[in-house]
Motif scaffolding. Structure first.
Motif, PDB file in Angstrom:
ATOM      1  N   UNK A 125       4.593   0.430  -1.577  1.00 30.92           N
ATOM      2  CA  UNK A 125       4.981   1.243  -2.770  1.00 30.92           C
ATOM      3  C   UNK A 125       3.941   0.849  -3.959  1.00 30.92           C
ATOM      4  N   UNK A 126       3.916  -0.401  -4.159  1.00 27.41           N
ATOM      5  CA  UNK A 126       2.986  -0.657  -5.534  1.00 27.41           C
ATOM      6  C   UNK A 126       1.590  -0.075  -5.339  1.00 27.41           C
ATOM      7  N   UNK A 127       0.908  -0.373  -4.236  1.00 25.94           N
ATOM      8  CA  UNK A 127      -0.382   0.095  -4.174  1.00 25.94           C
ATOM      9  C   UNK A 127      -0.406   1.648  -4.152  1.00 25.94           C
ATOM     10  N   UNK A 128       0.773   2.444  -3.468  1.00 24.98           N
ATOM     11  CA  UNK A 128       0.857   3.888  -3.532  1.00 24.98           C
ATOM     12  C   UNK A 128       1.047   4.279  -4.924  1.00 24.98           C
ATOM     13  N   UNK A 129       1.994   3.904  -5.959  1.00 28.17           N
ATOM     14  CA  UNK A 129       1.793   4.109  -7.164  1.00 28.17           C
ATOM     15  C   UNK A 129       0.489   3.795  -8.057  1.00 28.17           C
ATOM     16  N   UNK A 130      -0.129   2.762  -7.718  1.00 31.04           N
ATOM     17  CA  UNK A 130      -1.412   2.521  -8.415  1.00 31.04           C
ATOM     18  C   UNK A 130      -2.484   3.425  -8.197  1.00 31.04           C
ATOM     19  N   UNK A 131      -2.785   3.609  -6.744  1.00 30.48           N
ATOM     20  CA  UNK A 131      -3.678   4.691  -6.565  1.00 30.48           C
ATOM     21  C   UNK A 131      -3.303   6.127  -6.862  1.00 30.48           C
ATOM     22  N   UNK A 132      -2.146   6.548  -6.852  1.00 29.25           N
ATOM     23  CA  UNK A 132      -1.482   7.913  -7.193  1.00 29.25           C
ATOM     24  C   UNK A 132      -1.920   8.053  -8.404  1.00 29.25           C
ATOM     25  N   UNK A 133      -1.573   7.328  -9.291  1.00 30.29           N
ATOM     26  CA  UNK A 133      -1.616   7.344 -10.872  1.00 30.29           C
ATOM     27  C   UNK A 133      -2.996   7.667 -11.222  1.00 30.29           C
ATOM     28  N   UNK A 134      -3.842   6.352 -10.910  1.00 32.65           N
ATOM     29  CA  UNK A 134      -5.261   6.624 -10.962  1.00 32.65           C
ATOM     30  C   UNK A 134      -6.187   7.915 -10.397  1.00 32.65           C
ATOM     31  N   UNK A 135      -5.610   8.320  -9.291  1.00 33.19           N
ATOM     32  CA  UNK A 135      -6.124   9.391  -8.522  1.00 33.19           C
ATOM     33  C   UNK A 135      -5.920  10.446  -9.395  1.00 33.19           C
ATOM     34  N   UNK A 136      -4.553  10.671 -10.028  1.00 40.57           N
ATOM     35  CA  UNK A 136      -4.305  11.989 -10.629  1.00 40.57           C
ATOM     36  C   UNK A 136      -4.982  11.892 -12.072  1.00 40.57           C
TER      37      UNK A 136
END
Length: 78
Positions: free
Chosen positions: A35-46
């Motif tokens: 989940x940590x990597x999910x949120x990091x990549x999601x926020x930067x991708x957005x």
């Protein structure tokens, strides 16, 4: 019609593609239950998707300001 800056247009398209790739990587981490990597990549991708969308909006949909008032010299100090 507004003159296009081709370098900004190309960099915005590349940034949009990179943001899509980052969101895709975040989906992988969602299924991998990291989940940590999910949120990091999601926020930067957005962020990488929203920034070029603002550029496209400014370039294609906003009218350039009128130059009529800027042609006259300003009088006085203020």
């Amino acid at each position: 019609m507004k003159k296009w800056n081709i370098y900004n247009l190309i960099s915005s398209v590349l940034q949009l593609l990179g943001g899509g790739a980052l969101i895709g990587i975040s989906v992988y981490y969602w299924f991998a239950e990291n989940t940590v990597n999910f949120y990091v990549f999601l926020i930067v991708g957005i962020v990488f998707v929203i920034m070029p969308l603002f550029y496209f909006y400014r370039t294609f949909f906003k009218k350039p300001p009128d130059k009529k008032d800027d042609d006259k010299p300003h009088k006085g100090f203020l």
